[in-house]
Design a protein around this motif. Sequence first.
Motif: not given
Lengths: 113, 294
Positions: A2, A38, A85, B161, B192-193, B196, B221-222
């Motif tokens: 990303h 992120c 976190r 992604c 993951v991606c 965002a 964690p995100d």
Amino acid sequence: MHEVSICEHLLGILDHEARQHGVTRITRLKLEIGRLSCLDPDALRFAFDAMALGTIAEAAKLQIDQPPIRATCKDCGAATELDSRLETCGSCGGTRLDILGGDEMRLLEMEAA
Amino acid sequence: MCTVCGCGGGKETATAGEAVKRIDDDKPQNHEHDHISGRDHHHHDAQVSNARHDYGSGVAGLHVPGLSQQRIIQIERNILSKNAEYAAANRARLAAAGVFALNIMSSPGSGKTTLLVRVITDLHNRYPIAVIEGDQQTSNDAERIRATGAPAIQVNTGKGCHLDAHMIGHALDALPLVTGGLLFIENVGNLVCPAAFDLGEARKVVVFSVTEGEDKPIKYPDIFATAELMLVNKADLIPHLEFDLARTIEYARRVNPRIEVFVVSARTGEGMPGFYAWIDRHAEAARATMKAAE
């Protein structure tokens, strides 16, 4: 991966800002990337170097600020700073934290040649 | 290329039985559509329920709104401000229709599509339900959804992604949104991606299956921090595994103290009523908000 998408967004903003200000070459960018965002700064630099080739920003150095994460512990009330976190309260070890910000992904300034 | 919305030239091809929309931002072409039609976003040919939007056919195999498109000057600008604008437009459009929209995120293979098939089968008499399916390639998931009778749009991201808000705006153009209904957006399988990118959903849901290991919430964690709800799926397999459910929930709450949790099996239906009660609460709130705005 990303990071590539996010660099595309960044390059779009830079192209626009450059046109607006008559800039033909960007030499430095200052970004603010929160530690809870992120984005990994190294992955972002890698993606930016690849994506910026052939653009007015291809020679730009990235200055990435990562301000500490501020949080308040719900258990003991202490103000604390975190790097991730998964950290706990620095005072009492509590896990119930009110996190204030930390997910910023901002372009703060650009420097033109 | 459209200089108002930034969407790509309309090179469209049709394959057997479905419409495929190709969007090549790097190839400016004649591209006509109406931006002053009174709706808040742009429209291409809307092919209801059989459409597949392919964002991976450009030179880079990746479509990203924000590149070589309309620009708005802002200093100290959020890097994803363009996505945020599209997400806000999607959110307003869904709120105006009283549609409760969920962004379903997980790793590949956690059972998202099986879960949606179960939800549609169980709730189709109570709600109109539509689905947006995100995958890099194939229309397999949208076909599984359509087999239930629900309309589904397949968005192919190519090398991308994650889904983004611009893709969702186009998919909404092609979906029949029914007042008071549910919209499920199944994101690309990736822990993951997708975290965002705001899509304009009302709630983010992370699906986690018991075969993945207890520590996924602290390894990634995100995505667990951004979700309001965690569905622990494949609960019917727990007796066959060394899986510590309490530890999983503890890890999820460590990264997100507010996350709600339901333990479910999309295969057997175990635990699903709890999830449905959660949907009922939020769908009712979405309808009430719509009525209050009228």
